[in-house]
Design a protein around this motif. Sequence first.
Motif, PDB file in Angstrom:
ATOM      1  N   ARG A 138     -11.512  62.651 104.245  1.00 32.09           N
ATOM      2  CA  ARG A 138     -10.864  62.142 105.621  1.00 32.09           C
ATOM      3  C   ARG A 138      -9.389  61.741 105.303  1.00 32.09           C
ATOM      4  O   ARG A 138      -8.531  61.826 106.018  1.00 32.09           O
TER       5      ARG A 138
ATOM      6  N   HIS B 174      -7.198  64.403 104.654  1.00 34.43           N
ATOM      7  CA  HIS B 174      -7.098  65.309 105.689  1.00 34.43           C
ATOM      8  C   HIS B 174      -6.121  64.618 106.858  1.00 34.43           C
ATOM      9  O   HIS B 174      -5.746  65.031 107.874  1.00 34.43           O
ATOM     10  N   GLY B 175      -5.917  63.339 106.437  1.00 37.77           N
ATOM     11  CA  GLY B 175      -5.087  62.376 107.416  1.00 37.77           C
ATOM     12  C   GLY B 175      -5.711  62.069 108.649  1.00 37.77           C
ATOM     13  O   GLY B 175      -5.168  61.358 109.446  1.00 37.77           O
ATOM     14  N   LEU B 176      -7.195  61.989 108.599  1.00 38.89           N
ATOM     15  CA  LEU B 176      -7.989  61.583 109.622  1.00 38.89           C
ATOM     16  C   LEU B 176      -7.798  59.688 109.675  1.00 38.89           C
ATOM     17  O   LEU B 176      -8.163  59.183 110.868  1.00 38.89           O
ATOM     18  N   LEU B 177      -7.904  59.426 108.546  1.00 36.88           N
ATOM     19  CA  LEU B 177      -7.780  58.105 108.171  1.00 36.88           C
ATOM     20  C   LEU B 177      -6.439  57.424 107.660  1.00 36.88           C
ATOM     21  O   LEU B 177      -5.805  58.247 106.782  1.00 36.88           O
TER      22      LEU B 177
ATOM     23  N   ALA C 251      -7.719  72.815 107.056  1.00 36.26           N
ATOM     24  CA  ALA C 251      -8.785  72.685 107.601  1.00 36.26           C
ATOM     25  C   ALA C 251      -9.950  71.931 107.236  1.00 36.26           C
ATOM     26  O   ALA C 251      -9.874  71.644 106.059  1.00 36.26           O
ATOM     27  N   MET C 252     -10.931  71.355 108.006  1.00 36.23           N
ATOM     28  CA  MET C 252     -11.978  70.616 107.079  1.00 36.23           C
ATOM     29  C   MET C 252     -13.244  70.724 107.949  1.00 36.23           C
ATOM     30  O   MET C 252     -13.444  71.114 109.329  1.00 36.23           O
TER      31      MET C 252
ATOM     32  N   PHE D 217     -16.792  69.149 108.323  1.00 34.81           N
ATOM     33  CA  PHE D 217     -17.364  67.921 108.302  1.00 34.81           C
ATOM     34  C   PHE D 217     -18.679  68.050 107.835  1.00 34.81           C
ATOM     35  O   PHE D 217     -19.485  68.929 108.096  1.00 34.81           O
TER      36      PHE D 217
END
Lengths: 235, 235, 255, 264, 264
Positions: free
Chosen positions: E59, E62-65, E87-88, E90
């Motif tokens: 994460r 992926h730049g989510l955190l 794309a990820m 989860f």
Amino acid sequence: MTDFGSALGAALSLVVRLDPDLAEIVLLSLQVSVGAVFLATLIGMPLGAAVALFRFPGRTAIVVMLNALMGLPPVVVGLIVYLILSRAGPLGVLGLLFTPAAMIIAQVVLVTPIIAALTRQVVEDLWTEYEEQLRSLGAGPGRALTALLWDGRFTLLTAVLAGFGRASAEVGAVMIVGGNIDHVTRVMTTAIALEVSKGDLALALGLGIILIVLSTGINGAAFVLKEAAQRRHAG
Amino acid sequence: MTDFGSALGAALSLVVRLDPDLAEIVLLSLQVSVGAVFLATLIGMPLGAAVALFRFPGRTAIVVMLNALMGLPPVVVGLIVYLILSRAGPLGVLGLLFTPAAMIIAQVVLVTPIIAALTRQVVEDLWTEYEEQLRSLGAGPGRALTALLWDGRFTLLTAVLAGFGRASAEVGAVMIVGGNIDHVTRVMTTAIALEVSKGDLALALGLGIILIVLSTGINGAAFVLKEAAQRRHAG
Amino acid sequence: SAAEKFIIVASTTSTKNSGLFDHILPLFEKKTGIQVRVVAVGTGQAIRMAQNGDADVLFVHHRPSEETFVAEGFGVKRFDVMVNDFVVVGPDDDPAHIAGMTDAAKALEKIALARAPFVSRGDDSGTHKKELALWRAAGVDVVQASGSWYRETGSGMGATLNTASAMQGYALADRGTWLSFRNRAGMRVLVEGDRRLFNPYGVILVNPERHPYVKADLGREFIAWLISPEGQAAIGTFRINGEVLFKPNAMAVTH
Amino acid sequence: MTAPSTLPVSTSILPLEFYRVSFEAGGKRLIKDLSCIFAAGPSTIILGPNGAGKSLLLRLCHGLLKPSAGQIIWHGAEGRDPSAHQAMVFQRPVMLRRSVAANVDYALALRGVPRRQRRDMVAESLTETGLSRLARHPARVLSFGEQQRLALARAWALMPQVLFLDEPTANLDPAATHTVERVITAIHAAGTQVIMTTHDLGQARRLADEILFLHRGRLLEKGPADAFFAGPRNDLARAFLRGELLWRRPRDDTSDQAEKTENG
Amino acid sequence: MTAPSTLPVSTSILPLEFYRVSFEAGGKRLIKDLSCIFAAGPSTIILGPNGAGKSLLLRLCHGLLKPSAGQIIWHGAEGRDPSAHQAMVFQRPVMLRRSVAANVDYALALRGVPRRQRRDMVAESLTETGLSRLARHPARVLSFGEQQRLALARAWALMPQVLFLDEPTANLDPAATHTVERVITAIHAAGTQVIMTTHDLGQARRLADEILFLHRGRLLEKGPADAFFAGPRNDLARAFLRGELLWRRPRDDTSDQAEKTENG
Ligand SMILES: Nc1ncnc2c1ncn2[C@@H]1O[C@H](COP(=O)(O)OP(=O)(O)OP(=O)(O)O)[C@@H](O)[C@H]1O
Ligand SMILES: Nc1ncnc2c1ncn2[C@@H]1O[C@H](COP(=O)(O)OP(=O)(O)OP(=O)(O)O)[C@@H](O)[C@H]1O
Ligand SMILES: [Mg+2]
Ligand SMILES: [Mg+2]
């Protein structure tokens, strides 16, 4: 727009000189609304959660009724409570009419359906996630009820605040059962209505501003407490 | 308890003989409340969702304000709208005071915060589940907004119904900006207040019963539609 | 302790809003230690409350209703207390040109002819009944006009005046409420002095035989004080902007 | 890790019989006319491709779903509430919004275990699943593997007669998987009936006494594990074992191979 | 199943550099001072026990955190938004409350694919994951394995430059796992960078060019897969590979073995 200016002026001057009448009215308003919301939460939350969790004949009707009763007209509620508490009514012997207790009763009737209906929705949504797990652990709807109210507590706060909003803003019911008696049952909203009927719109607006500031303060406090608790129980 | 009996009688007789005044009042009530809730939904839902999804300075203050504004006192709202729409006010030229349009405006002001605050809570709760997935797919808060409102639509219905409850029950604001003018701006709640002040408690209560039955009908219809839609889009 | 010794007086908004009670009640309370709790509502509602035994004393201004109330055994006896009068108020520019007239019925007729907005309380109150009587005297059928130039607000005196001031319309008001009313916004008294605008107030003890809870002794004490020289003097000295609002008349009228 | 030391002394609620059970939802028959008996003794593993109905079957067994036709009978229940003697680890376990320890404690409290005994039982079950150092953490922030361990801890602490496990090691690291398999073997040996699903065929070989093979809601094969792995009678089961139950043929078609075979 | 036929022709946003990255949450440091470079080319698999921080690491990538310290830099981004090319899938994919097909369609719409092209792309990606017959089903009632397939379909349809996969086959049946592995190999060969986690060491061996071994938030080893599987330098990694990174020693202690080793 001069009215808005003088309203602010009126509000400020009342607050700055710590008007004792104002203090009395504010205090009573808080007592009545907070008391009513407290009791309505005590009744409405378990009630809403029970409707969400238990399956019984007529449940749909009760869900619809709860939603509909969010729209109980304050004047009608005031009237009904008046007729019940009136000397000529069934509970007349208690002599509660035109006392703060009567106002609390009327507001409990108004606010309970709001808290119950919103709680029902919150708990029902949580239940879709929790149902199988809790049933598997051996929790029937009864035991699940407390667990879900606890797990939904941060969301449910908004339901309580919606109830508080209704209680603190409401004038129709408390006017009828309280009578807006000076120094006895006058609260912010009835005082505002009185000033409007006297044509003193600036003072009415000023009181309105104070009421809104007050309820913003209470909401702010609730928010801060919630955030703190939420940070502790993260997730 | 004779009052309750005669109230039922009054309600029945009004309905049975299809009292044309009653029909007029009921129609106007529906127009005003439904119109106000429609507009308030249009404004309040995106607003509440935006507050839930966007992060910006002062956001906390806005969340608290939205919650607090659920407790906007109807009389104060009525007064403010009155001052704005009155001949001497900034929008006086429109000549909207004492028209149903003014009543709708006042109720929109009252109901929008309720719908916005409840929507904020619903969307914020959904966002904790959806955030990472939606951001990963490339949806910023703006795109996420519509997706979440759609996915939360069944829950959000309760928020709208809470708003409808407030609108249909409210008397203080419509009384001031509408003036309770017979055949022009008289709605159910102002008619009830009038009968109370006349001392015709049975008729007031009868009208109250009709109002509650009406709003139960609307809530029932909403529930049935929701259930049907939910069954189609199961899960 | 004061809370122990109190009576409830059902009265009308017009009396309360004028500020009269704030002027006279402290004098009474100081003298007797009896707290007077005034519940100000519509005339009909006040009578209804008294009928239910929810008030100890009824203090309103619609003589026929008051007499019925006593006749039906709800009240003990009616006493005259004071009078004031009604006035026709309207916008400064006075589109119906009634300013200065002393015949209220004629004035209303001119308003009807001019189809100038007239705001009626429309709430069956004493004031409303008086107004309807005047229309009858003027020979105008306001039921026909309801919703057009004739606007029935179905609300209290203050709310009706707020509406009238926003509509720049005419209205019939009791002088007490008018004088203490703050939102006049370009309105003034146009017609006054007609003898038909006479507005007497009466006070009645709720019958304790009917409602055992009624605090008859305290209520009697209040009524006695109101019609005593001391109470009458208190009423007579109540002024707004130097103007006397209520003329005490307990001693003037004989029964 | 060891098996719970004391198991309920009462007689088993098994056997569990499915009699012509069907289950419908969303207008589709998802479990189709399924009859079988789960007897006390052999540990049972349910195999089948994604969407076969394995999780539905476990939930039917556990009483969370009611069949739309047919009957599900606990023959040994004898008036007792069978659900009080079962526990289940869900494919996606749900954590209560409280601490890791409180999650286990809550489950024990629901079964009426007195507060004094609970403390030790909670501590032990957390130690046995390697979660001790996370005991005071909010359960919802655990990694999914940790959540699966917590679900196992919660279920084991209940010492059920019958334990349903829905892909219990899907998110576990290799060592944890290894340990969980050891515990399953141990508690089964100590008398707990294990009925589980897995997609790990190696695990199925190691743990299963008996295999149920499910496909599109139909029970296609049921029998001893040895015989099943040696060579299933059913074509689809054979294809499944060879990892060939593909979701579509290489090109050109619309329906999948399995569909063809099933209907053929 | 084949790889997406057309990949974006633009140059890669890689390499991705972690520079002394730490991540804190709930008052704990969960990723500790991690530095490494993900270059274009080798497919990377992150290994480590439950709770090691694998999902957090993905994460962060992926730049989510946002890291609480240190820097994460996409060296090839050159002013482009790197997230538009990733794309990820989860570990627990979230399904929107709409149909299976609409879930894929929504993802394509978010990337600005015109409506006309979307239909075919949706149909193709569902066929490729064996979900065609469920296309009109509400996505939320799918079995978890089916949901994982749908998440894969959704991610593949986006044809990203970099694809993050968090235990993508954990709930898949053997044949699906097999197919997914083939697709991963194929799209990697066609130029998509794959960074994934798995607990299936066999899968790791089959797919990885490069291994990152994570333990309690620390990157303990990074290197070519062959060398790693032949014999990792790090003790914990070696124990992990042997399935011995147990969560506690047989009896008597409070902290676990791994803790001891790490601190020792
Ligand atoms: N918000 C949070 N607050 C506190 N701790 C957290 C938070 N988020 C994650 N953690 C902890 O961080 C650790 C790493 O979590 P992560 O999900 O990255 O593990 P993982 O390596 O993916 O494990 P698994 O193999 O089980 O998926 C876990 O121990 C978890 O409890
Ligand atoms: N409420 C429902 N409405 C419609 N279809 C449903 C519903 N619940 C489950 N299904 C369908 O039933 C089938 C079986 O689901 P189930 O979860 O039992 O599969 P499974 O064998 O456990 O698969 P997996 O290996 O992926 O876990 C799936 O295709 C799913 O889409
Ligand atoms: Mg399953
Ligand atoms: Mg993970």
